[in-house]
Design an enzyme around this catalytic site. Structure first.
Site, mmCIF file in Angstrom:
data_model
loop_
_atom_site.group_PDB
_atom_site.id
_atom_site.type_symbol
_atom_site.label_atom_id
_atom_site.label_comp_id
_atom_site.label_asym_id
_atom_site.label_seq_id
_atom_site.Cartn_x
_atom_site.Cartn_y
_atom_site.Cartn_z
ATOM 1 N N LYS A 176 0.852 -1.203 0.000
ATOM 2 C CA LYS A 176 0.000 0.000 0.000
ATOM 3 C C LYS A 176 0.877 1.239 0.000
ATOM 4 C CE LYS A 176 0.908 1.321 4.448
ATOM 5 N NZ LYS A 176 1.668 2.526 4.795
ATOM 6 N N ASP A 208 -2.517 -1.881 9.562
ATOM 7 C CA ASP A 208 -2.615 -1.834 8.100
ATOM 8 C C ASP A 208 -3.109 -3.152 7.489
ATOM 9 O OD1 ASP A 208 -1.600 0.749 7.982
ATOM 10 O OD2 ASP A 208 0.475 0.079 7.701
HETATM 11 O O1 C5P Z 1 -0.584 -1.602 14.324
HETATM 12 P P1 C5P Z 1 0.864 -1.857 14.021
HETATM 13 O O2 C5P Z 1 1.425 -2.989 14.828
HETATM 14 O O3 C5P Z 1 1.151 -1.979 12.568
HETATM 15 O O4 C5P Z 1 1.617 -0.536 14.480
HETATM 16 C C1 C5P Z 1 3.009 -0.502 14.641
HETATM 17 C C2 C5P Z 1 3.379 0.687 15.503
HETATM 18 O O5 C5P Z 1 3.147 1.911 14.773
HETATM 19 C C3 C5P Z 1 2.579 0.832 16.785
HETATM 20 O O6 C5P Z 1 3.139 0.098 17.818
HETATM 21 C C4 C5P Z 1 2.666 2.334 17.043
HETATM 22 O O7 C5P Z 1 3.922 2.667 17.608
HETATM 23 C C5 C5P Z 1 2.655 2.917 15.634
HETATM 24 N N1 C5P Z 1 1.296 3.301 15.205
HETATM 25 C C6 C5P Z 1 0.699 4.405 15.785
HETATM 26 N N2 C5P Z 1 -0.551 4.787 15.389
HETATM 27 C C7 C5P Z 1 -1.204 4.099 14.431
HETATM 28 C C8 C5P Z 1 -0.618 2.973 13.812
HETATM 29 C C9 C5P Z 1 0.656 2.595 14.237
HETATM 30 O O8 C5P Z 1 1.272 5.059 16.665
HETATM 31 N N3 C5P Z 1 -2.424 4.495 14.061
#
Ligand code: C5P
Length: 322
Positions: A19, A146
């Protein structure tokens, strides 16, 4: 745990897309450490390929560019996806997972999330669970922000932490994007933290809501789309990796419409007016020595799906799938 058996030699391969965020507005940090987002995702025709098959023991293998940087323990997002569904199915069958990377590792293009999305779809099929798309997206949201989008594909507005999706059906015009990968990666949490740090230090401009871009995606004019693209994480990625400024400048000078850091970076994405322009921009960028690799991609691409003919096909060895 009961051991429901599946046919010997069963094997399913699924793919899921990369993406880019055409628009990424990041709110302030929440109590749970995440940030509220308003984002416009578009899936590109760069694919992660994941094969799941019964084996003597759980194992993860990875092939493709920078494969050595991908963890092969149970923290691997594809392994987490397999573990989630296998437990839900009440099965204890050991499974081998083979990943072929087609998306830059730690590049801000959801390569790891696409692995999880493809693994969910493949495991659902292998174990005969018959989950609906909605049920798969719900499991995906538990694994990462994502991942639901990598299951769904297309073009979508993402809110919440990015997992709440509304497909933008009017955004179906094919767009051409030059994707420039950087030497080295950026960890997503570090980029969000850097944005928090910069915002605490000074007033940072914010890209605001996505209305302009959402409207522009409907009228089909690439210049208008380009003018309304934006990414709040770009300043943070540039702060952590200053050479990216050169990449962005070189891409703009090559005559494209607009370039942004993709998601948390460090991959840069340059929207181009058509396929020929994208090819010319990619050649110029490749010659400028400001990035590791350059390629042309287009979107919107579809979501995660099982590859036809890659189901229950025991003679497929992982090497054949590269
Ligand atoms: O959800 P995911 O594990 O992909 O997110 C990885 C990291 O990215 C999270 O631990 C956070 O630090 C950051 N993040 C965030 N806000 C979001 C998505 C991700 O702060 N909306």
């Amino acid at each position: 745990m009961p051991h429901r058996s599946i046919p010997a030699g069963s094997c399913v391969t699924a793919v899921a897309p990369a993406k880019i965020n055409l628009h990424l507005a990041v709110g302030d940090v929440r109590a749970d450490g995440y940030h509220d987002l308003v984002t416009v995702y578009q899936a590109l025709d760069m694919w992660e390929k994941v094969t799941v098959r019964p084996a003597d023991a759980d194992v993860v293998t990875v092939a493709g560019p920078s494969a050595e940087q991908v963890p092969t323990d149970r923290t691997n997002l594809a392994a987490r996806a397999v573990d989630l569904l296998r437990e839900e199915a009440g099965m204890d069958l050991p499974l081998a997972i083979h990943i072929v990377k087609g998306v830059p590792v730690a590049g801000g293009m959801a390569g790891g999330s696409a692995d999880a999305a493809a693994a969910l779809v493949a495991t659902d099929r292998l174990l005969g669970m018959g989950l609906s798309r909605r049920e798969l997206e719900e499991r995906a949201a538990r694994l990462g922000s994502d991942i639901p989008f990598c299951v769904r594909g297309g073009t979508a507005l993402g809110t919440g932490r990015g997992e709440a999706l509304a497909t933008l059906l009017h955004a179906s015009t094919r767009r051409y994007v030059v994707v420039a990968t950087a030497r080295g990666g950026l960890a997503t949490p570090a980029v969000y933290s850097e944005l928090d740090r910069l915002r605490a230090e000074r007033e940072m401009p914010r890209v605001g809501d996505a209305e302009g871009l959402v409207r522009a995606l409907g009228d089909g004019d690439p210049a208008t789309v380009a003018a309304t693209m934006g990414n709040d994480l770009e300043a943070a990625a540039l702060s952590l990796m200053p050479p990216l400024r050169k990449t962005l400048r070189a891409g703009m000078e090559a005559g494209d419409l607009h370039g942004i850091v993709s998601g948390s970076g460090p991959t840069c994405a340059f929207l181009c007016g058509d396929a020929d322009t994208a090819l010319a921009v990619s050649l110029e960028l490749a010659g400028a020595g400001v990035c590791r690799t350059v390629r042309v991609a287009s979107g919107p691409a579809g979501g995660a799906h099982v590859l036809p003919g890659r189901e229950n096909n025991p003679q497929d060895e992982p090497e054949d799938l590269a």
